[in-house]
Write an enzyme that holds these catalytic residues in place. Sequence first.
Site, PDB file in Angstrom:
ATOM      1  N   ASN A 177     -10.639  -2.744   2.368  1.00  0.00           N
ATOM      2  CA  ASN A 177     -10.250  -2.536   0.991  1.00  0.00           C
ATOM      3  C   ASN A 177     -11.537  -2.115  -0.033  1.00  0.00           C
ATOM      4  O   ASN A 177     -12.737  -2.182   0.643  1.00  0.00           O
ATOM      5  CB  ASN A 177      -9.627  -4.029   0.481  1.00  0.00           C
ATOM      6  CG  ASN A 177      -8.241  -4.321   0.746  1.00  0.00           C
ATOM      7  OD1 ASN A 177      -7.414  -3.302   0.846  1.00  0.00           O
ATOM      8  ND2 ASN A 177      -7.876  -5.441   1.019  1.00  0.00           N
ATOM      9  N   HIS A 192       0.584  -1.206   0.077  1.00  0.00           N
ATOM     10  CA  HIS A 192       0.117   0.071  -0.054  1.00  0.00           C
ATOM     11  C   HIS A 192       0.896   1.240   0.099  1.00  0.00           C
ATOM     12  O   HIS A 192       0.335   2.366   0.723  1.00  0.00           O
ATOM     13  CB  HIS A 192      -0.979   0.146   1.203  1.00  0.00           C
ATOM     14  CG  HIS A 192      -1.958  -1.132   1.261  1.00  0.00           C
ATOM     15  ND1 HIS A 192      -3.335  -0.903   0.675  1.00  0.00           N
ATOM     16  CD2 HIS A 192      -2.024  -2.457   1.595  1.00  0.00           C
ATOM     17  CE1 HIS A 192      -3.883  -2.009   0.897  1.00  0.00           C
ATOM     18  NE2 HIS A 192      -3.337  -2.942   1.454  1.00  0.00           N
ATOM     19  N   TYR A 249      -0.005  -3.996  12.248  1.00  0.00           N
ATOM     20  CA  TYR A 249       0.072  -2.583  11.965  1.00  0.00           C
ATOM     21  C   TYR A 249       0.713  -1.873  12.679  1.00  0.00           C
ATOM     22  O   TYR A 249       1.375  -0.779  12.466  1.00  0.00           O
ATOM     23  CB  TYR A 249      -1.416  -2.009  11.530  1.00  0.00           C
ATOM     24  CG  TYR A 249      -1.998  -2.711  10.472  1.00  0.00           C
ATOM     25  CD1 TYR A 249      -2.471  -3.978  10.273  1.00  0.00           C
ATOM     26  CD2 TYR A 249      -2.239  -1.762   9.294  1.00  0.00           C
ATOM     27  CE1 TYR A 249      -2.871  -4.491   9.179  1.00  0.00           C
ATOM     28  CE2 TYR A 249      -2.733  -2.395   7.887  1.00  0.00           C
ATOM     29  CZ  TYR A 249      -3.163  -3.770   8.045  1.00  0.00           C
ATOM     30  OH  TYR A 249      -3.621  -4.266   6.913  1.00  0.00           O
TER      31      TYR A 249
HETATM   32  C1  HEM Z   1      -2.574 -11.097   7.394  1.00  0.00           C
HETATM   33  C2  HEM Z   1      -2.989 -10.175   6.609  1.00  0.00           C
HETATM   34  C3  HEM Z   1      -2.639  -8.738   6.479  1.00  0.00           C
HETATM   35  C4  HEM Z   1      -1.458  -8.378   7.209  1.00  0.00           C
HETATM   36  C5  HEM Z   1      -0.381  -9.103   8.002  1.00  0.00           C
HETATM   37  C6  HEM Z   1      -1.288  -6.758   6.573  1.00  0.00           C
HETATM   38  C7  HEM Z   1      -0.139  -5.995   6.901  1.00  0.00           C
HETATM   39  C8  HEM Z   1      -0.210  -4.685   6.292  1.00  0.00           C
HETATM   40  C9  HEM Z   1       0.986  -3.872   6.467  1.00  0.00           C
HETATM   41  C10 HEM Z   1       2.144  -4.261   7.341  1.00  0.00           C
HETATM   42  C11 HEM Z   1       0.754  -2.712   5.915  1.00  0.00           C
HETATM   43  C12 HEM Z   1       1.515  -1.482   5.881  1.00  0.00           C
HETATM   44  C13 HEM Z   1       1.242  -0.697   7.142  1.00  0.00           C
HETATM   45  C14 HEM Z   1       2.337   0.560   7.478  1.00  0.00           C
HETATM   46  O1  HEM Z   1       3.535   0.556   6.928  1.00  0.00           O
HETATM   47  O2  HEM Z   1       1.810   1.716   7.945  1.00  0.00           O
HETATM   48  C15 HEM Z   1      -0.835  -2.584   5.398  1.00  0.00           C
HETATM   49  C16 HEM Z   1      -1.152  -1.746   4.732  1.00  0.00           C
HETATM   50  C17 HEM Z   1      -2.567  -1.903   4.586  1.00  0.00           C
HETATM   51  N1  HEM Z   1      -3.442  -3.108   4.615  1.00  0.00           N
HETATM   52 FE1  HEM Z   1      -2.994  -4.642   5.334  1.00  0.00          FE
HETATM   53  N2  HEM Z   1      -2.420  -6.528   6.175  1.00  0.00           N
HETATM   54  C18 HEM Z   1      -3.184  -7.663   5.987  1.00  0.00           C
HETATM   55  C19 HEM Z   1      -4.178  -7.871   5.297  1.00  0.00           C
HETATM   56  C20 HEM Z   1      -5.222  -7.045   5.041  1.00  0.00           C
HETATM   57  C21 HEM Z   1      -6.702  -6.657   4.726  1.00  0.00           C
HETATM   58  C22 HEM Z   1      -7.747  -7.990   4.668  1.00  0.00           C
HETATM   59  C23 HEM Z   1      -7.074  -5.357   4.335  1.00  0.00           C
HETATM   60  C24 HEM Z   1      -8.410  -4.775   3.914  1.00  0.00           C
HETATM   61  C25 HEM Z   1      -9.477  -5.529   4.488  1.00  0.00           C
HETATM   62  C26 HEM Z   1      -5.907  -4.536   4.221  1.00  0.00           C
HETATM   63  C27 HEM Z   1      -5.860  -3.234   4.261  1.00  0.00           C
HETATM   64  C28 HEM Z   1      -4.686  -2.606   4.365  1.00  0.00           C
HETATM   65  C29 HEM Z   1      -4.605  -1.363   3.950  1.00  0.00           C
HETATM   66  C30 HEM Z   1      -5.746  -0.242   3.443  1.00  0.00           C
HETATM   67  C31 HEM Z   1      -3.396  -0.768   4.127  1.00  0.00           C
HETATM   68  C32 HEM Z   1      -2.774   0.693   4.069  1.00  0.00           C
HETATM   69  C33 HEM Z   1      -2.979   1.577   5.215  1.00  0.00           C
HETATM   70  C34 HEM Z   1      -2.521   3.009   5.112  1.00  0.00           C
HETATM   71  O3  HEM Z   1      -3.081   3.755   4.100  1.00  0.00           O
HETATM   72  O4  HEM Z   1      -1.490   3.257   5.670  1.00  0.00           O
HETATM   73  N3  HEM Z   1      -4.789  -5.457   4.775  1.00  0.00           N
HETATM   74  N4  HEM Z   1      -1.102  -4.152   5.697  1.00  0.00           N
END
Ligand code: HEM
Length: 500
Positions: free
Chosen positions: A131, A58, A341
């Site tokens: 999402n 992202h 997160y």
């Molecule tokens: C085991 C599943 C998941 C893990 C381990 C994970 C992990 C992460 C990580 C590490 C980031 C980067 C955060 C940062 O650097 O600040 C991220 C960003 C993000 N994830 Fe996930 N994620 C997972 C599943 C999902 C799911 C299912 C969704 C939506 C339903 C999602 C939506 C997002 C979004 C929208 C961001 C961007 C956040 C931002 O704008 O700073 N993720 N995710």
Amino acid sequence: MTDKYYTLAEGCPFASASTSVQVRRGQGVGGLGLLQDTQLIETLAHFSRERIPERVVHAKAVGAYGEFEATADCSDITSASFLSKAGKKSPVLLRVSTVGPESGSADTARDVHGWAMKIYTDEGNQDWVFNNTPIFFIRDPIKFPSVNRSHKRNPQTHLPDANMFWDFHVGNPEGIHQLLHLFSDRGTPASVRTMNAYSGHTYKFTKEDGSFKYIKIHIKATAGVKNFTREEATRIAGQNPDFLIQDMFEAIEKGDYPTWNVYVQVMDPSEAERYRWNIFDMTKVWPHKDFPLRQIGKLTLNRNPRNYFADIEQAAFSPSTMVPGFAPSADPILQARLFAYPDAARYRLGVNYQQLPTNAAKVPVYCPFQRDGFMRFDDNYGADPNYVGSSLKPTKFYPEVKSVQPKALSLLTEHEKWVGEVSSYESHVTDEDFVQPAALWEVIGREAGHQDRLIGNLAAHLKGVTSTKLRSEVYALFARVNKDLGSRLQQATEALVAGH
Ligand code: HEM
């Protein structure tokens, strides 16, 4: 012309920002630099350090501020204050991203789009990290790094790699429902303003008496959903890789504020026991005919960031950021995310990331047992006790706020009594996992030409697969959704591979 006078970072006035100090002979170019030229050294040293780690997923995003307005009194299902009466408004920050590509990539690339929203409520922050699809690729969190790496770059060639992509999905076919979404028109939104978002996970709305409902959240663009075709998205990626950012910035700048309606699906825990679909399995939706949408709010974006880095890049969202009245469910993906997160934020922004202006709650924060650390920039709770249970200066707690107290536990249903063996869970994929994808394929068929476009999008990607065996396995995977889909996909792909 600014009315501010230039100083060094320490506040000392300085005569010029555009000349370094040199030992010179005569008037021409040429001279030795001096260690005492603090301004030059600071300028270069700071420049070398002005990047922070890009989000590992992202990375590319657009962001803006706005407000969430509750449209109903939801106190029958949640004690959350921001949902307690119609008309109640809370400020919001929204960041919408693609997932796999880097920060400099084209934002019209086919990808799932992330929806990260911070609601600055009068009970602290509520983050919705969603999402634009209501389901996900996996249901075991240990696969998260793998699914993402398979969508990113090959470790040798440093190129996106269709072999890796499809090899992962053939081996982990629980993602088929999400794949159909991704390769449908919805994989290439024409604007953030015309995109929907979904919690995907089951969450809980809780009340002070300990009772709760399972919920899923849906955020729907009032302007309707609009998408690009593959050809449009590809062309725009070349012409303007920042299309989505520009589209939203300019719309807000000229007062054309995008709006969304926010809904919940509500399920009683007793219904969860009997429901056909496991509500903790993120590859499944709750069909609206079983659980209709109930509107809870309205979202408007009305202010652009003043500074992208300060407002958007430094923003940190987490599903674990929740107000009283909102709680996680036992979806294992969600449980893992509750850790991932804040962990990512501590790495990317530092241990005091909650203090950054864009992340700071708009209510008083008093958390004196979390102190010190890099970049602490408030008074660090001064002389207040840094240990719990002080009788010299006791900590006060909000009396009305209850966590999971025995009273609440007594109200839990079978569905939330967690007693069992400690074991790992092998997520076997069965025909049942293809029922909802088959229904989605039918829904796609109701829109003229959409099935053809979906097959075209898949074939254009699949033609990059060099192994004929792997291509056949992909056709077989889609044939499990619908035989016609499988054979049409095979035909379309093989024609492209043959260069027709
Ligand atoms: C085991 C599943 C998941 C893990 C381990 C994970 C992990 C992460 C990580 C590490 C980031 C980067 C955060 C940062 O650097 O600040 C991220 C960003 C993000 N994830 Fe996930 N994620 C997972 C599943 C999902 C799911 C299912 C969704 C939506 C339903 C999602 C939506 C997002 C979004 C929208 C961001 C961007 C956040 C931002 O704008 O700073 N993720 N995710």
